[in-house]
Design an enzyme around this catalytic site. Structure first.
Site, PDB file in Angstrom:
ATOM      1  N   HIS A 182      -5.347  -4.626  -2.846  1.00  0.00           N
ATOM      2  CA  HIS A 182      -4.359  -3.598  -2.477  1.00  0.00           C
ATOM      3  C   HIS A 182      -4.749  -2.234  -3.044  1.00  0.00           C
ATOM      4  CE1 HIS A 182       0.091  -2.760  -1.477  1.00  0.00           C
ATOM      5  NE2 HIS A 182      -0.525  -1.598  -1.654  1.00  0.00           N
ATOM      6  N   HIS A 195      -5.190   2.004  -1.925  1.00  0.00           N
ATOM      7  CA  HIS A 195      -5.028   3.081  -0.944  1.00  0.00           C
ATOM      8  C   HIS A 195      -6.262   3.970  -0.992  1.00  0.00           C
ATOM      9  CE1 HIS A 195      -0.940   2.063   0.215  1.00  0.00           C
ATOM     10  NE2 HIS A 195      -0.810   1.653  -1.037  1.00  0.00           N
ATOM     11  N   ASP A 241       2.091  -1.843   4.900  1.00  0.00           N
ATOM     12  CA  ASP A 241       2.354  -1.405   3.527  1.00  0.00           C
ATOM     13  C   ASP A 241       2.662   0.089   3.435  1.00  0.00           C
ATOM     14  OD1 ASP A 241       2.415  -1.868   0.588  1.00  0.00           O
ATOM     15  OD2 ASP A 241       0.826  -0.367   0.668  1.00  0.00           O
ATOM     16  N   ASN A 257       6.471   3.358  -6.311  1.00  0.00           N
ATOM     17  CA  ASN A 257       7.318   2.481  -5.512  1.00  0.00           C
ATOM     18  C   ASN A 257       6.621   1.144  -5.292  1.00  0.00           C
ATOM     19  OD1 ASN A 257       9.525   1.697  -3.921  1.00  0.00           O
ATOM     20  ND2 ASN A 257       8.442   2.227  -2.056  1.00  0.00           N
ATOM     21  N   ASP A 306      -2.662  -1.442  -6.508  1.00  0.00           N
ATOM     22  CA  ASP A 306      -1.889  -0.553  -5.640  1.00  0.00           C
ATOM     23  C   ASP A 306      -2.288   0.892  -5.957  1.00  0.00           C
ATOM     24  OD1 ASP A 306      -0.175   0.482  -3.771  1.00  0.00           O
ATOM     25  OD2 ASP A 306       1.668  -0.114  -4.782  1.00  0.00           O
ATOM     26  N   PHE A 352       5.364   9.156  -4.618  1.00  0.00           N
ATOM     27  CA  PHE A 352       5.221   7.903  -5.367  1.00  0.00           C
ATOM     28  C   PHE A 352       3.746   7.532  -5.489  1.00  0.00           C
ATOM     29  CE2 PHE A 352       9.379   7.627  -3.269  1.00  0.00           C
ATOM     30  CZ  PHE A 352      10.187   7.205  -4.311  1.00  0.00           C
TER      31      PHE A 352
END
Lengths: 430, 309
Positions: free
Chosen positions: A59, A61, A151, A279, A306, A324
C-alpha cells in the site's frame, strides 16, 4: 556472485538458529549452507544481522501519473529500496486514476525497470474511481494488476462491492477495501473521542471503520470471494476480522506503521501539527494496543506504510486545512521495529518478519507467489535487518520527495541496512 | 512574579497563581477605563496587527480598544474565508506579518490549530488567539472569569453550568480550562447531539437535563446556538431547543436568585436565552463585555513586556 556470511536467516517462515552463508549468483539465491568457500565472490558480513526475503509493502501512494511533484515511480522505487523494501504496490488514486489495462500496463512496465524496488500496479474497482460502474477488471488482471481498490475511498455502494467481488472471484486478484462508512466520517479530521473532544474538530468514529468491515465480511460470505481490508486502525474492526477468520472466510487485513506507533495524543501534544493528520486518523491508545494483539494472534496479514507523500507547500498548513497523509517509506521498518523493541517484543520476531514478507506475498496474485521466501533457487530479493542499528530519521537524505514525516529527527533502533532486488545490492551500509 | 508567557494560544499551561495575578492586573486596567483620560502610554511604539479571517465584531473591537488604550499602533487586517482560498497560505501571511515588523498578532482564524501554527512560524512576534475554529477562545474565557470573579470573589468550590452547543464551542473549551483551574466544578448540559463524546477528557461532567444541571449553580453560562445546527439536523428546530434547553425565567429560578447568567454574545433571544433572562437582574452579559477590554489590556500589557505596577 555475492556471498553473505555468518547471517541469521529468516526464510519467510522461521528463523534458523545457527548462522549461515548465502550465495547469490545473478538473480538467484544458489546456495545456503553453514560455511561456504567461494572464490571471487563479493563478501558481505552478515554477523549479528537477519537476512530476510525482500520486504513487501502492498500500500504505497506513488502519485504517478498526475502528481509527480509529490512522488514518482523513480523516486518511490529508490525510497522503497532505501527503506528496506524490494516490492511495493502502487495505489491507483492518481490522475488519471489507474482504471484500465493501458494504465496498469504503464505502471507495470515502468515499475519493473526501476533502479530500486519493483513497483506493482493496482487498479481501481470502479471506472475513474467514481463508484458507479465496475472497471475492466479482467483486462487489468491480464495487464498485471496486483489488487483492485478504490483506496482513498471505500467502494461506494454495497451493490457495487458485491458485483466486484463476484466478478473477481475467479480472477485471482483481491479486492482491497478502504474501510470507511463515509456518511459518518464526512468532514472528520481526528479520532472521535479524546482528540475530537479536546480540539472540537469533527471526529472520525471507530464505528465508521467497523461498519464498512462488517459490510465487506458479509459480502465476502455471500460471494465466496476473498476481501482484503487495508489500514485497519481500530479494535472494533479488528475484532470483526478476527471472528470472520475464525468462521473460515477468506478475509485478510493490514496495519500501517503509524497506527502501530502513534496515537491521537500525538495530535494534541504536537499542538495540531499537520504531520499527524492522516486518514484513518491516529486512534486511541487502546486501539493501538489492540492492533499489536492482532499482529500476534494472526488476525493481521501484512504491515504497510500507506506512504502518502505531499509537497511541503501542500502539507505545511494549519491542521484543519492540511491534507491527510504521512510519508514513511524510508523509515517505516525502523518505526515498526523500534516500537516493537520499546514495547518489549510483544510479538515474536518470526511473526513480525512474516508480516513484512510471506504475509503480504500470500495476498498477491499467483504470479508473484514466489516472493516472500528464501530458498535455494529463489529470486534474490533480500532485506538485511540490523536490530541493533540506531540512527536518526534524516529526511534530508531521503530519496522520497515527500518529507511529511512525523518521526523526522527521531532516533530509532532496528533498521534495514541492505536491500537486494533481483540479486543487485541497492544499498550497502555495512 | 515575572510573567513568563509571551503568547496566549490557550490556557492549558497557565497556573492558578498566574490566573489570580492576571485577574488583579485586569482589575487595575478596569480602573484605568473609569478615568476621564483613559489612555496610557504603556505600549507606545509597539505594532499590533489584528488579523481577523472570520467575521467578528465584538472581539476585534474589544482588542482594538485595548490596544489603543495602551497607545499601541494598530493595524487591522480582516478578511473572510481562509487565506488558502485566496491563494496565500497562513505560512506566507505569517512571514509577511513578520516582515512588516509586527510585535504582536491577534489572530481569529477558522481552522483549529491556526494560532499554534502561527506562533510556530513567527520567530519574534507574540501571538494572541482570538478564536481558532472550534478549539479555543482564551481571551473570552479570561473575561468570563474576570466578570464572575468580580461578582463572586473566590471561585473555589463554586459550580458552573454551561448549557448549549458544547460540541462546536471554542468558548466552552477555553472556559472549562479557565474555571476548573480556579476550582470551579463545571457541568455541561444540552442535547447529546451537541456534546463531545469524551467529556471527562475536558475536565467536566455532563447532565442531559438542564434543570438538574443548573441546580445549585453559581453561574449559568449559555452558549450561542447557530442556525446552522438546525440545518445540519443536529437539533429539530430552534423552537424545540428553546423549550427544552433555553434559559427561561423558570430554568434560572431553579439555580436560585444569586446565580449569575452569562453569555459570550451575540445572543439569540428566544433560542438559548429568553429576553426576560438576558435583560434581567441576574444577567451580567454587558459586564462581560466591559471586562473584555480590561482583560485584553492586561494581557497585552503583561505579554508585551509591560512591568506590573
Amino acid at each position: 556472485m555475492i556471498l553473505i556470511r555468518g547471517v541469521t536467516l529468516f526464510d519467510g517462515v522461521k528463523i534458523t538458529e545457527k548462522p549461515l552463508d548465502i550465495l547469490i549468483d545473478g538473480e538467484k539465491v544458489v546456495k545456503i549452507a553453514p560455511s561456504l568457500a567461494v572464490e571471487g565472490a563479493e563478501e558481505i558480513d552478515g554477523t549479528g544481522k537477519i537476512l530476510c526475503p525482500g520486504f513487501i509493502d502492498i500500500h504505497v501512494h506513488v502519485r504517478e501519473p498526475g502528481f509527480e511533484w509529490r512522488e514518482d515511480l523513480e523516486s518511490c522505487s529508490m525510497a522503497a529500496a532505501a527503506g528496506g523494501y524490494s516490492t511495493v504496490v502502487a495505489m491507483p488514486n492518481t490522475e488519471p486514476a489507474i482504471d484500465s489495462a493501458p494504465l496498469v500496463d504503464f505502471v507495470a512496465r515502468k515499475g519493473a525497470s526501476l533502479k530500486g524496488a519493483r513497483i506493482l500496479p493496482s487498479g481501481c474497482v470502479t471506472r475513474e474511481r467514481k463508484g458507479h460502474l465496475i472497471a475492466e477488471l479482467g483486462k487489468m488482471t491480464a495487464a498485471g494488476a496486483a489488487f483492485f481498490t478504490d483506496d482513498g475511498s471505500p467502494v461506494s455502494t454495497s451493490q457495487i462491492l458485491k458485483t466486484a467481488l463476484y466478478y473477481t472471484r475467479d480472477l485471482g486478484v483481491r479486492i482491497m477495501e478502504h474501510p470507511e462508512e463515509t456518511s459518518l466520517t464526512s468532514g472528520g479530521q481526528v479520532n472521535e473521542g479524546l482528540a475530537s473532544s479536546v480540539s472540537g474538530l469533527k471526529g472520525v468514529p471507530a464505528s465508521a471503520e467497523y461498519i464498512d468491515v462488517v459490510r465487506g465480511i458479509a459480502l465476502s460470505r455471500d460471494t465466496g470471494s476473498p476481501i482484503h481490508f487495508t489500514h485497519v486502525s481500530t479494535a472494533l474492526a479488528m475484532d470483526a476480522i478476527r471472528r470472520a477468520k475464525k468462521e473460515g472466510l477468506r478475509v485478510s487485513c493490514d496495519v500501517t506503521a503509524h497506527h502501530l506507533s502513534l496515537d491521537e495524543n500525538h495530535v494534541l501534544v504536537s499542538k495540531f501539527d499537520a504531520l499527524y493528520k492522516v486518514n484513518p486518523p491516529l486512534r486511541s491508545k487502546a486501539d493501538v494496543k489492540a492492533l499489536w494483539e492482532a499482529l500476534g494472534d494472526g488476525t493481521v496479514d501484512a504491515l504497510i506504510t500507506d506512504h502518502a507523500p505531499w509537497h511541503n507547500d501542500e502539507k505545511d498548513l494549519p491542521f484543519q486545512e492540511a491534507p491527510f497523509g504521512i510519508a514513511s517509506l524510508e523509515c517505516s521498518v525502523a518505526v515498526i521495529m523500534d516500537t516493537w523493541l520499546k514495547l518489549g517484543r510483544p510479538v515474536s520476531l518470526e511473526r513480525m518478519l512474516q508480516l513484512f514478507t510471506s504475509g503480504p506475498a500470500s495476498l498477491l496474485p499467483a504470479r508473484w507467489g514466489h516472493l516472500g521466501r528464501i530458498e535455494e533457487g529463489a529470486l534474490a530479493d533480500l532485506t538485511l535487518l540490523d536490530l541493533e542499528e540506531s540512527r536518526d530519521v534524516d529526511i534530508s537524505s531521503w530519496n522520497s520527495k515527500g518529507k511529511n514525516c512525523p518521526w523526522k529527527g527521531e532516533i530509532l533502533t532496528g533498521w534495514p541496512v541492505m536491500s537486494m532486488i533481483r540479486g543487485s545490492v541497492f544499498k550497502k551500509e555495512i | 512574579m515575572n510573567w513568563r508567557h509571551k503568547d496566549l494560544i490557550d490556557l492549558d499551561d497557565w497556573t492558578r497563581e498566574e490566573l489570580n495575578l492576571f485577574l488583579e492586573q485586569a482589575n487595575y486596567m478596569e480602573e484605568l477605563l473609569n478615568r476621564p483620560i483613559k489612555k496610557v502610554p504603556a505600549l507606545r511604539g509597539k505594532l499590533i496587527v489584528n488579523f481577523f479571517f472570520e467575521p467578528s465584531t465584538r472581539t476585534r473591537v474589544s482588542f482594538e480598544l485595548a490596544e489603543k488604550m495602551l497607545s499601541a499602533d494598530v493595524v487591522n487586517w480582516s478578511s473572510s474565508g481562509s487565506s488558502v482560498s485566496k491563494g496565500e497560505t497562513l505560512r506566507d501571511t505569517a512571514w509577511t506579518l513578520e516582515a512588516m515588523g509586527a510585535d504582536a498578532v491577534v489572530i481569529r482564524y477558522g481552522a483549529v490549530g491556526s494560532a499554534d501554527y502561527l506562533s510556530r512560524k513567527l520567530k519574534k512576534a507574540s501571538v494572541f488567539n482570538a478564536g481558532d475554529g472550534t478549539h479555543g477562545h482564551p481571551t473570552q474565557a479570561l473575561l468570563d472569569l474576570h466578570s464572575a470573579w468580580k461578582k463572586l470573589g473566590n471561585l473555589e468550590g463554586s459550580r458552573m453550568a454551561i448549557v448549549g452547543d458544547v460540541l462546536h464551542s471554542r468558548v466552552a473549551r477555553s472556559n472549562i480550562k479557565a474555571f476548573s483551574k480556579m476550582g470551579v466544578k463545571v457541568i455541561l448540559s444540552g442535547p447529546a447531539t451537541l456534546m463531545p463524546t469524551d467529556i471527562p477528557s475536558l475536565g467536566a461532567e455532563y447532565d442531559p437535563d438542564p434543570r438538574s444541571a443548573v441546580k445549585d449553580a453559581d453561574m449559568i453560562y449559555l452558549l450561542r446556538i447557530q442556525k446552522e445546527r438546525q440545518e445540519q439536523g443536529l437539533i429539530p428546530s430552534l423552537d424545540e431547543y428553546h423549550l427544552r434547553y433555553g434559559a427561561t425565567e423558570e430554568l434560572v429560578s431553579l439555580a436560585g436568585k444569586d446565580a449569575l447568567v452569562m453569555h459570550p454574545g451575540p445572543i439569540n433571544r428566544r433560542v438559548e436565552i429568553a429576553s426576560e433572562v438576558a435583560d434581567g437582574e441576574q444577567s451580567i452579559i454587558l459586564k462581560q463585555v466591559r471586562s473584555g477590554v480590561a482583560v485584553r489590556m492586561a494581557l497585552l500589557y503583561l505579554c508585551l513586556g509591560g512591568v506590573r505596577n
